[in-house]
Design a protein around this motif. Structure first.
Motif, PDB file in Angstrom:
ATOM      1  N   ALA A 295       0.989  -0.619   0.668  1.00 23.75           N
ATOM      2  CA  ALA A 295       0.287   0.110   0.676  1.00 23.75           C
ATOM      3  C   ALA A 295       1.096   1.910  -0.403  1.00 23.75           C
ATOM      4  N   ILE A 296       1.328   0.906   0.689  1.00 20.43           N
ATOM      5  CA  ILE A 296       2.935   2.766   1.213  1.00 20.43           C
ATOM      6  C   ILE A 296       3.329   2.684  -0.487  1.00 20.43           C
TER       7      ILE A 296
ATOM      8  N   PHE B 248      -6.895   7.066  -8.677  1.00 22.58           N
ATOM      9  CA  PHE B 248      -6.646   6.210  -7.826  1.00 22.58           C
ATOM     10  C   PHE B 248      -7.472   6.276  -6.799  1.00 22.58           C
ATOM     11  N   SER B 249      -7.893   7.138  -6.134  1.00 22.17           N
ATOM     12  CA  SER B 249      -9.178   7.515  -5.847  1.00 22.17           C
ATOM     13  C   SER B 249     -10.291   6.672  -5.934  1.00 22.17           C
ATOM     14  N   LYS B 250     -10.547   6.690  -7.557  1.00 20.68           N
ATOM     15  CA  LYS B 250     -12.408   5.635  -7.606  1.00 20.68           C
ATOM     16  C   LYS B 250     -11.327   4.239  -7.356  1.00 20.68           C
ATOM     17  N   ILE B 251     -10.630   3.187  -7.982  1.00 19.56           N
ATOM     18  CA  ILE B 251     -10.135   2.375  -8.540  1.00 19.56           C
ATOM     19  C   ILE B 251     -10.450   2.160  -5.928  1.00 19.56           C
ATOM     20  N   THR B 252     -10.290   2.484  -5.116  1.00 20.26           N
ATOM     21  CA  THR B 252      -9.592   2.053  -4.374  1.00 20.26           C
ATOM     22  C   THR B 252     -11.186   2.425  -3.461  1.00 20.26           C
TER      23      THR B 252
ATOM     24  N   TYR C  58      -4.121  11.801   0.115  1.00 18.34           N
ATOM     25  CA  TYR C  58      -3.069  12.751   0.858  1.00 18.34           C
ATOM     26  C   TYR C  58      -2.673  12.836   2.443  1.00 18.34           C
ATOM     27  N   LYS C  59      -3.900  12.769   3.271  1.00 21.35           N
ATOM     28  CA  LYS C  59      -3.696  11.548   4.787  1.00 21.35           C
ATOM     29  C   LYS C  59      -2.731  10.532   4.915  1.00 21.35           C
ATOM     30  N   TYR C  60      -3.175  10.323   3.834  1.00 22.42           N
ATOM     31  CA  TYR C  60      -2.222   8.476   3.940  1.00 22.42           C
ATOM     32  C   TYR C  60      -1.187   8.376   3.859  1.00 22.42           C
ATOM     33  N   ILE C  61      -0.618   9.099   2.621  1.00 25.62           N
ATOM     34  CA  ILE C  61       0.304   9.928   1.519  1.00 25.62           C
ATOM     35  C   ILE C  61       1.078   9.774   2.564  1.00 25.62           C
ATOM     36  N   GLN C  62       1.204  11.269   3.634  1.00 25.48           N
ATOM     37  CA  GLN C  62       1.982  11.961   4.301  1.00 25.48           C
ATOM     38  C   GLN C  62       1.729  11.114   6.142  1.00 25.48           C
ATOM     39  N   HIS C  63       1.018  10.291   5.998  1.00 27.12           N
ATOM     40  CA  HIS C  63       0.866   9.638   7.304  1.00 27.12           C
ATOM     41  C   HIS C  63       0.542   8.172   6.999  1.00 27.12           C
ATOM     42  N   PRO C  64       1.476   7.193   6.717  1.00 25.00           N
ATOM     43  CA  PRO C  64       0.888   5.993   6.254  1.00 25.00           C
ATOM     44  C   PRO C  64       0.497   4.952   7.375  1.00 25.00           C
ATOM     45  N   GLU C  65       0.726   5.592   8.925  1.00 22.73           N
ATOM     46  CA  GLU C  65       0.824   4.686   9.612  1.00 22.73           C
ATOM     47  C   GLU C  65      -1.006   4.661  10.113  1.00 22.73           C
TER      48      GLU C  65
ATOM     49  N   VAL D 103      -5.896  -0.793   3.684  1.00 23.05           N
ATOM     50  CA  VAL D 103      -4.476  -1.475   3.152  1.00 23.05           C
ATOM     51  C   VAL D 103      -4.854  -3.063   2.019  1.00 23.05           C
ATOM     52  N   ASN D 104      -6.002  -3.553   2.381  1.00 19.87           N
ATOM     53  CA  ASN D 104      -6.549  -4.761   1.314  1.00 19.87           C
ATOM     54  C   ASN D 104      -6.687  -4.422  -0.474  1.00 19.87           C
ATOM     55  N   LYS D 105      -7.382  -3.457  -0.182  1.00 23.61           N
ATOM     56  CA  LYS D 105      -7.428  -3.106  -1.313  1.00 23.61           C
ATOM     57  C   LYS D 105      -6.506  -3.130  -2.472  1.00 23.61           C
ATOM     58  N   ALA D 106      -5.506  -2.054  -1.682  1.00 26.99           N
ATOM     59  CA  ALA D 106      -4.085  -1.296  -2.145  1.00 26.99           C
ATOM     60  C   ALA D 106      -2.790  -2.655  -2.515  1.00 26.99           C
TER      61      ALA D 106
END
Length: 146
Positions: free
Chosen positions: A7-8, A30-34, A42-49, A56-59
Motif C-alpha cells: 500500500a505504501i 486511484f481514488s475511484k479504484i480504491t 493525501y492524509k495516507y501519503i503524509q501519514h501511512p500509519e 491496505v487490503n484494496k491497495a
C-alpha cells in the motif's frame, strides 16, 4: 512484501502505475479504484500509519494486479520485438539458402510458401512455431547455450 508495504509503495508511486492506455494513473483515478477520497489519500501519503485496514487490503490487491499486468506487458513487448527480429532473420536465412543450395522443385515450392507466410507481419507459421518453444523467458539463455 506485506500488504502494508504494498500500500505504501502504491501511494508513493501512483503516477508510475501504468494503465491499459500506457498513461500514468492520476490520484483521482486511484481514488475511484480504491474507493477512498482524495483528501484521505493525501492524509495516507503524509501519514501511512493512519491507513485503514480495508484500504491496505484494496491497495495490496491492486499492487498484485498492477505488478502482474506490468510483468505481462513487459513480456508481450519483449516477445513482440523478438518475433519481428526472428521473422526478418528467418526470411533472410531461407531466401539465401534456397538460392544457394540445390534442392528439388518441391522443396523450393515449400520454401516459397514458408517465406511468403513469414513475410506477413503476423506470420501464422512463426506464431505456431513459437508456441512450441519448450522454455520461457527466464531459461531462454540456458536453452540456447546447450
Amino acid at each position: 512484501m506485506n500488504n502494508f508495504q504494498k500500500a505504501i509503495f502504491l501511494l508513493q508511486n501512483i503516477d508510475k502505475i501504468k494503465q491499459l492506455n500506457g498513461k500514468g494513473m492520476t490520484l483521482t483515478e486511484f481514488s475511484k479504484i480504491t474507493g477512498v477520497s482524495r483528501p484521505t489519500l493525501y492524509k495516507y501519503i503524509q501519514h501511512p500509519e493512519t491507513m485503514s485496514s480495508s484500504f491496505v487490503n484494496k491497495a495490496a490487491m491492486l499492487y498484485d494486479k498492477v505488478v502482474k499486468f506490468q510483468d505481462i506487458l513487459d513480456t508481450v513487448q519483449h516477445e513482440d520485438k523478438q518475433f519481428k527480429t526472428t521473422r526478418q532473420e528467418l526470411i533472410k536465412l531461407l531466401e539465401s539458402n534456397v538460392a544457394n543450395i540445390e534442392v528439388s522443385d518441391y522443396t523450393r515450392a515449400i520454401a516459397a510458401v514458408i517465406i511468403s507466410d513469414l513475410k506477413e507481419e503476423n506470420s501464422s507459421l512463426l506464431k505456431a512455431l513459437s508456441k512450441q518453444l519448450p522454455f520461457n523467458k527466464t531459461n531462454l539463455n540456458d536453452a540456447l547455450s546447450k
